[in-house]
Design a protein around this motif. Structure first.
Motif: not given
Length: 464
Positions: A90-109
């Motif tokens: 979220s810091i890197l993209t200025s988007t909430y997790p529901i948008k950037h898709g990362v919820y845990g390690f191994g997920d893809k932005i």
């Protein structure tokens, strides 16, 4: 006729010189300077209320406090998660997790071309990321557009002697800064400290033990949960510290680790000053999330819930001659605001961001005219927070938690069963934004994690 034209030319020349002088004066003292360097420093599991600039009584953070004295401190800054991976994305993209898709390690932005590193690299910046958190390297797409991306693992096999060695990370950062001093740079440092195992160098251990002299021990049971510390101290932590069960001992250890990390930051700031770059660098200090130190019966861990001890984080900005000195801001900010803030300093914009710039050219930092809401998520829990109220919902259940933060800052009195006006307002906004999508993105964005990385993450407490 010729004489008049010459006089006009002289007048025009004098006027031009005068206007140029006025413009340079205004540009120097009132307008935002040319593109600055960007130094973003995040600390893993750092509580805002264990820093001097936030009112803590111990001298844990003299260097962070100095940055705050020369900049702007946000008293109500909210992370987008109580867990590292979604928060960092979220810091890197200025988007909430529901948008950037990362919820845990191994997920893809999902939007790798919308990252701060991508935007700055397009503007000619040299970009670098340094951390001893190996898990961040498993977030697919996080390393994109960093010219230098360095993560390492510095644990020793002996549990009692584990250390993240922020000093070692510093040596690499300093070398990189000297190699790139002639170019505009964006450097992001993510210190693991004060995250478990809270093992600073021996010279720091016991830094605050004298504060505890004469204080009665607060004995805490050992949790049956080895990682998350529900209803007691995590077993792994107790084993690594000779089965000590005094809560004060571990708070002293946490604070000593904070001081160690703060001194490492001080070394970096000292290098910038020696290179003449301290006044040419926008410094941003924050944390990915906080840490439970016994609140809500959870000890020395994070994740699991979205209470303020886990999602309320420090946030400090400093940029000489542009931002005010010693400014305290009480209105709510959030970590997705960092990217648009940097872009405003660079006098550029980007659409599709969830955050808002925290500064304005007027430098007044007036409170927003409209209520600003912060959204946070951890697994099946989602939360919406205003300055005064917070609603937490567990997806797939009828479990709501509503807290009036103005009179219940510790979040002990759940008003979730009372259908008051604030409940309905927050519930509607939460439904509208998240639409109960929750974790369904998780499997879509999952990528492979090596067995070595998985084992290392488990040893840090990242069980899944």
């Amino acid at each position: 006729m010729l004489k008049i034209n010459r006089r006009h030319r002289v007048s025009i020349l004098v006027g031009f010189v005068l206007l140029t002088f006025i413009f340079l004066f205004i540009a120097k003292y009132f307008l935002i300077p040319g593109k600055p360097n960007i130094l973003l420093v995040t600390f893993d599991a750092l509580r805002y209320d264990h820093l001097g600039c936030y009112g803590y009584g111990r001298n844990t953070s003299p260097n962070i406090d100095l940055v705050a004295k020369n900049g702007v401190t946000f008293l109500n800054a909210i992370s987008q998660s109580s867990y590292t991976a979604p928060s960092m994305a979220s810091i890197l993209t200025s988007t909430y997790p529901i948008k950037h898709g990362v919820y845990g390690f191994g997920d893809k932005i999902k939007n790798p071309n919308d990252t701060l590193s991508y935007l700055l690299k397009k503007q000619g910046y040299r970009t670098a990321f340094f951390s001893s958190h190996v898990g961040i390297a498993t977030i697919n797409g996080f390393d994109s557009d960093f010219d230098t991306f360095y993560t390492t693992w510095t644990f020793k096999e002996d549990e009692k002697n584990r250390s993240f060695k922020a000093i070692e990370i510093n040596s690499r950062i300093i070398k990189w800064l000297k190699e790139n001093s002639g170019r505009k740079f964006f450097a992001w440092i993510h210190y693991l400290e004060p995250h478990y195992p809270m093992s600073p160098p021996l010279s720091y251990q016991g830094t605050f033990s004298n504060d505890s002299a004469g204080r009665l021990p607060v004995e805490v049971p050992i949790s049956t949960d080895s990682v998350f510390g529900f209803k007691g101290l995590p077993k792994r932590l107790v084993v690594a510290n000779n089965y000590i069960t005094d809560l004060n001992y571990y708070i002293d250890l946490y604070d000593s680790t904070v001081r160690y990390a703060d001194d490492c930051l001080g070394e970096i700031i000292g290098v910038l000053k020696a290179m003449g770059l301290d006044k040419k660098t926008l410094i941003i200090i924050t944390a990915d999330h906080g840490e439970s130190l016994g609140e809500h019966n959870q000890y020395f861990s994070h994740g699991c819930n979205l209470y303020d001890e886990l999602i309320k984080v420090p946030l400090i900005l400093s940029f000489p001659k542009t931002l005010p000195l010693g400014k305290i801001v009480s209105w709510q900010a959030q970590l997705v605001d960092i990217v648009p803030t940097v872009l405003e300093v660079l006098r550029t914009k980007k659409t599709g961001l969830d955050g808002n710039s925290l500064i304005s050219l007027s430098k007044e930092f007036k409170a927003p005219t409209l209520e600003r809401y912060a959204f946070s998520v951890y697994n099946a829990k989602v939360a919406i927070r205003s300055n005064d109220m917070k609603l937490i919902y567990t997806i797939g259940s009828d479990q709501y938690e509503l807290y009036n933060l103005s009179i219940d800052p510790l979040e002990l009195d759940n008003l979730g069963t009372i259908k008051i006006k604030q409940f309905e307002q927050l519930e509607n906004k939460l439904k509208a934004y998240f639409n109960y999508l929750g974790r369904e993105y998780k499997e879509k964005n999952k990528v492979f994690i090596s067995k070595e990385a998985e084992d290392k993450l488990k040893s840090l407490g990242y069980a899944n």
